[in-house]
Scaffold this motif. Structure first.
Motif, PDB file in Angstrom:
ATOM      1  N   VAL A  52      48.844  46.647  25.882  1.00 36.10           N
ATOM      2  CA  VAL A  52      47.372  46.309  25.902  1.00 36.10           C
ATOM      3  C   VAL A  52      47.188  45.490  27.219  1.00 36.10           C
ATOM      4  N   VAL A  53      45.888  45.843  27.824  1.00 33.39           N
ATOM      5  CA  VAL A  53      45.397  45.306  28.865  1.00 33.39           C
ATOM      6  C   VAL A  53      44.913  44.116  28.510  1.00 33.39           C
ATOM      7  N   GLU A  54      45.487  42.692  28.945  1.00 30.98           N
ATOM      8  CA  GLU A  54      45.129  41.526  28.588  1.00 30.98           C
ATOM      9  C   GLU A  54      43.801  41.115  29.619  1.00 30.98           C
ATOM     10  N   MET A  55      43.818  41.466  30.870  1.00 30.23           N
ATOM     11  CA  MET A  55      43.190  40.838  31.566  1.00 30.23           C
ATOM     12  C   MET A  55      42.805  41.944  32.948  1.00 30.23           C
ATOM     13  N   GLU A  56      41.600  42.338  33.442  1.00 30.65           N
ATOM     14  CA  GLU A  56      41.268  43.317  34.388  1.00 30.65           C
ATOM     15  C   GLU A  56      40.130  42.671  35.144  1.00 30.65           C
ATOM     16  N   GLY A  57      39.928  43.406  36.332  1.00 32.80           N
ATOM     17  CA  GLY A  57      38.815  43.075  37.078  1.00 32.80           C
ATOM     18  C   GLY A  57      39.129  43.242  38.510  1.00 32.80           C
ATOM     19  N   ASN A  58      38.306  43.077  39.363  1.00 29.41           N
ATOM     20  CA  ASN A  58      38.291  42.943  40.848  1.00 29.41           C
ATOM     21  C   ASN A  58      39.173  41.601  41.101  1.00 29.41           C
ATOM     22  N   PRO A  59      40.170  41.720  41.785  1.00 25.84           N
ATOM     23  CA  PRO A  59      41.002  40.312  42.177  1.00 25.84           C
ATOM     24  C   PRO A  59      40.183  39.352  42.868  1.00 25.84           C
ATOM     25  N   HIS A  60      39.190  39.530  43.827  1.00 24.95           N
ATOM     26  CA  HIS A  60      38.364  38.670  44.390  1.00 24.95           C
ATOM     27  C   HIS A  60      37.415  38.070  43.289  1.00 24.95           C
ATOM     28  N   THR A  61      36.831  38.817  42.424  1.00 23.61           N
ATOM     29  CA  THR A  61      35.935  38.173  41.451  1.00 23.61           C
ATOM     30  C   THR A  61      36.661  37.289  40.522  1.00 23.61           C
ATOM     31  N   LEU A  62      38.092  37.872  39.931  1.00 24.23           N
ATOM     32  CA  LEU A  62      38.820  37.061  38.911  1.00 24.23           C
ATOM     33  C   LEU A  62      39.314  35.779  39.599  1.00 24.23           C
ATOM     34  N   PHE A  63      39.490  35.751  40.854  1.00 26.43           N
ATOM     35  CA  PHE A  63      40.023  34.374  41.624  1.00 26.43           C
ATOM     36  C   PHE A  63      39.086  33.435  41.498  1.00 26.43           C
ATOM     37  N   LYS A  64      37.753  33.900  41.766  1.00 24.13           N
ATOM     38  CA  LYS A  64      36.607  33.143  41.675  1.00 24.13           C
ATOM     39  C   LYS A  64      36.304  32.447  40.052  1.00 24.13           C
ATOM     40  N   GLU A  65      36.313  33.437  39.466  1.00 25.45           N
ATOM     41  CA  GLU A  65      35.845  33.251  37.962  1.00 25.45           C
ATOM     42  C   GLU A  65      36.735  33.003  36.648  1.00 25.45           C
ATOM     43  N   ASN A  66      37.761  33.434  36.917  1.00 21.06           N
ATOM     44  CA  ASN A  66      38.902  33.341  36.160  1.00 21.06           C
ATOM     45  C   ASN A  66      39.898  32.430  36.241  1.00 21.06           C
ATOM     46  N   LYS A  67      40.180  31.257  35.505  1.00 23.75           N
ATOM     47  CA  LYS A  67      41.008  30.164  35.713  1.00 23.75           C
ATOM     48  C   LYS A  67      42.519  30.626  35.646  1.00 23.75           C
ATOM     49  N   GLN A  68      42.824  31.435  34.780  1.00 19.21           N
ATOM     50  CA  GLN A  68      44.096  31.833  34.163  1.00 19.21           C
ATOM     51  C   GLN A  68      44.650  32.626  35.546  1.00 19.21           C
ATOM     52  N   PHE A  69      43.730  33.766  36.248  1.00 22.61           N
ATOM     53  CA  PHE A  69      44.080  34.501  37.394  1.00 22.61           C
ATOM     54  C   PHE A  69      44.456  33.527  38.889  1.00 22.61           C
ATOM     55  N   HIS A  70      43.426  32.575  38.699  1.00 22.06           N
ATOM     56  CA  HIS A  70      43.365  31.663  39.940  1.00 22.06           C
ATOM     57  C   HIS A  70      44.605  30.982  39.738  1.00 22.06           C
ATOM     58  N   GLN A  71      45.252  30.576  38.671  1.00 21.55           N
ATOM     59  CA  GLN A  71      46.618  29.646  38.562  1.00 21.55           C
ATOM     60  C   GLN A  71      47.536  30.587  39.051  1.00 21.55           C
ATOM     61  N   LEU A  72      47.586  31.847  38.394  1.00 21.27           N
ATOM     62  CA  LEU A  72      48.848  32.857  38.479  1.00 21.27           C
ATOM     63  C   LEU A  72      48.709  33.313  40.052  1.00 21.27           C
ATOM     64  N   TYR A  73      47.687  33.295  40.764  1.00 19.57           N
ATOM     65  CA  TYR A  73      47.723  33.932  42.257  1.00 19.57           C
ATOM     66  C   TYR A  73      48.189  32.652  42.909  1.00 19.57           C
ATOM     67  N   LEU A  74      47.855  31.438  42.627  1.00 14.79           N
ATOM     68  CA  LEU A  74      48.452  30.253  43.487  1.00 14.79           C
ATOM     69  C   LEU A  74      49.731  30.108  43.146  1.00 14.79           C
ATOM     70  N   MET A  75      50.261  30.340  41.950  1.00  5.65           N
ATOM     71  CA  MET A  75      52.035  30.198  41.678  1.00  5.65           C
ATOM     72  C   MET A  75      52.522  31.366  42.281  1.00  5.65           C
ATOM     73  N   ASP A  76      52.057  32.425  42.352  1.00  5.94           N
ATOM     74  CA  ASP A  76      52.711  33.568  43.067  1.00  5.94           C
ATOM     75  C   ASP A  76      53.001  33.228  44.435  1.00  5.94           C
ATOM     76  N   GLN A  77      51.871  32.750  45.014  1.00  5.38           N
ATOM     77  CA  GLN A  77      52.081  32.463  46.673  1.00  5.38           C
ATOM     78  C   GLN A  77      52.793  31.230  46.959  1.00  5.38           C
ATOM     79  N   GLY A  78      53.193  30.567  45.764  1.00 13.33           N
ATOM     80  CA  GLY A  78      53.793  29.260  46.210  1.00 13.33           C
ATOM     81  C   GLY A  78      53.012  28.149  46.292  1.00 13.33           C
ATOM     82  N   LEU A  79      52.015  28.099  45.997  1.00 10.67           N
ATOM     83  CA  LEU A  79      51.029  27.215  46.441  1.00 10.67           C
ATOM     84  C   LEU A  79      50.778  26.087  45.245  1.00 10.67           C
ATOM     85  N   LEU A  80      51.324  26.226  43.943  1.00  6.59           N
ATOM     86  CA  LEU A  80      51.381  25.521  42.974  1.00  6.59           C
ATOM     87  C   LEU A  80      52.776  24.781  42.518  1.00  6.59           C
TER      88      LEU A  80
END
Length: 581
Positions: free
Chosen positions: A553-581
């Protein structure tokens, strides 16, 4: 695999290929027959020449004809032997090539079905062992047996021209040599070979269990039991191997005795009928000597027939192997430059034998040039989506369409519509030029160098002494991981399809190389529609849509730039993936 009973009426892996290449098979038999006739004639003329020369002929011209024939048959024997081997091996290699292609097509159709009828181990066994057995069946059983019957028939006919009683006796002895003894050998060894096979399987299981549980044996203080466990099975296997070897020795001895009786019969009749004068007596030794080269045709038959036990399981497995029916819809045409809209509408899919769907109500729409990333853990269904898009799999519900056409109705156009860049692109053990030519046979050298420049390999290829003619080596061993992916990307560009599927092409690369490759991939594919399977968020700046999978099942979807700004979960995942958290 199904346990269908084997029947020669329904056999499809031996008879069809004997018929397909029947004239080459007949030619091989003809050359083999000539070879044995030359071998027999060589000994015949050698015996006659020796006997004739021993009677002190008036001059050399009296034996000149036999000397010429001796030379001719002496040359003919190795010549026909070579030609027979050349034709018979060419024949069996052609047959094996067809068999491998047929098996590959079956494996290719079944490989995507995880819950399908055939397991990977079974398919690998078919590829590596069973076809080898089938090849040996042709070379060591079928061909020698038929050749021996032809040679035996000719020998009996020639003897019949000399003496029908002699021909009858030899025919009876050959019946034992070529039919009775091989049949007895086949039936006798059946039980022994079956026991050997079962004991080898049991021994393999016992050894595996012992090695995997070695620590437990040691901790429990049962080291002696560890050493003794397989002794009984091993002792029984050695016993049956010895019994089989003893039977083979006895069988070969009997065959030699029967062959010796044929020689005695020849000697008796020739001494009885060819001693009425000196000239006739010269043929006595010649006729008997002509027999001995034929042992190479007669003796191996029993051994070859006995090995049917080795081949029969392979033949049965192959005949029980069936390809999955495609049931494709009527094929349609779609020009690559017209492919502008890819739609997956409420797609669900369950692998055969599985209770739960791996894909549940999945939808995705991509217009020309758009790019989507599918992210999720292993087994979430990401690769299944690619197989559905390609048309390898048929959805249980929903539809997958390209320009409103079912993708399974576009399989004839597939190579012009899709290209795939995998985790480990396969490079063939040939030149760079030929590896690139596989993507586009019409590509020129200039076009190849152009795409190599685009993937930043052009300068490197030019620096090589042989340039495009440089050997890639097995599986691309000459190149680094990043270079192999660039070369595979060059093939994608040469193929020039409107849709490109990326199946984690950066796995195994270091972060710096990965980022450079991603920059390159999305730069050269900027005008292509791309579906990218990835395991993390590096490269999201190139993506129009990102979809997170979990349990189909797709749990989350959208434009990554929009998700980074508006979705807290995606924002944290992205920072963790980049080693910034």
């Amino acid at each position: 695999m199904k346990k269908d009973n084997f029947s020669w009426k329904t056999e499809t892996w031996i008879k069809p290929y004997l018929l397909k290449y029947k004239w080459m098979f007949v030619l091989a038999l003809f050359l083999g027959t000539l070879m044995f006739l030359c071998a027999g004639a060589l000994m015949f003329y050698a015996g006659y020449t020796i006997d004739k020369a021993a009677t002190h002929p008036a001059n050399i011209l009296m034996i000149y004809t036999s000397i010429v024939l001796l030379r001719a048959t002496g040359i003919g024997r190795p010549l026909f032997r070579y030609l027979e081997r050349l034709v018979s091996h060419n024949w069996v290699l052609r047959v094996t090539s067809d068999l491998r292609l047929r098996l590959y097509n079956i494996v290719e159709k079944n490989s995507s079905t995880v819950g399908g009828e055939y397991k990977t181990g079974t398919l690998l066994s078919l590829l590596t062992e069973d076809l080898g057995h089938l090849q040996n069946l042709y070379l060591r059983t079928i061909f020698p047996a038929i050749l021996s019957y032809i040679v035996g028939f000719i020998a009996v006919c020639l003897l019949g021209w000399f003496s029908w009683p002699l021909a009858g006796i030899v025919a009876i002895l050959l019946l034992f040599e070529l039919l009775v003894v091989p049949l007895v050998s086949l039936l006798t060894q059946a039980g022994i070979r079956a026991k050997e096979k079962a004991e080898k399987s049991a021994l393999y299981t016992e050894y595996t269990d012992q090695v995997l549980g070695a620590g437990d044996w040691q901790v429990s203080g049962r080291q002696q039991d560890f050493h003794n466990q397989s002794k009984v099975t091993l002792k029984s296997l050695v016993k049956h191997n010895k019994k089989s070897g003893e039977f083979d020795w006895a069988r070969d001895f009997v065959l030699e005795v029967i062959f010796g009786l044929i020689a005695v019969a020849l000697l008796f009749f020739t001494n009885k009928d060819l001693t009425y004068n000196q000239d006739a007596a010269n043929y006595v030794g010649a006729v008997v000597l002509a027999l001995f080269p034929l042992s190479d045709a007669f003796i191996p038959v029993a051994q070859g027939v006995e090995e049917w036990h080795t081949y029969s399981d392979s033949v049965k497995r192959l005949n029980n192997l069936k390809s999955e029916e495609d049931h494709l819809p009527t094929q349609e045409k779609l020009a690559p430059n017209a492919a502008k809209l890819l739609q997956l509408k409420h797609v669900s899919f369950t692998y055969p034998g599985e209770k739960e769907a791996i894909i549940k109500d999945f939808s995705l729409t991509l217009t020309k040039g758009q790019k989507a990333a599918l992210i999720g853990p292993s087994g979430a269904g990401k690769s299944t989506i690619l197989q559905l898009v390609l048309g390898d799999l048929k959805p249980d519900a929903g539809s997958i369409e390209l320009n409103g056409i079912n993708v399974r109705a576009l399989q004839d156009e597939r190579a012009q519509l899709y290209s795939v860049l995998n985790q480990e692109p396969f490079l063939f053990n040939t030149t760079i030029y030929e590896n690139l030519q596989m993507a586009n046979p019409k590509a020129t050298t200039d076009e190849m160098m152009s795409v190599l420049d685009k993937v930043q390999l052009g300068d490197y290829i030019r620096s090589l002494p042989d340039g495009l003619n440089t050997a890639v080596q097995e599986a691309g061993a000459r190149f680094s991981g990043g270079q192999k992916q660039r070369l595979a990307l060059a093939r994608v560009l040469l193929q020039d399809t409107p849709i490109v599927l990326l199946d984690e092409p950066t796995v195994g690369l270091d972060p710096l190389t990965e980022q450079k490759l991603l920059n390159l991939v999305f730069a050269v594919l900027k005008d292509k529609t791309v579906i990218w399977i990835t395991h993390h968020l590096q490269g999201m700046k190139f993506i129009d849509q990102v979809l997170f999978f979990k349990d189909g099942v797709v749990e989350m979807e959208g434009n990554p730039h929009t998700l980074f700004k508006e979705n807290k979960q995606f924002h944290q995942l992205y920072l963790m993936d980049q080693g910034l958290l």
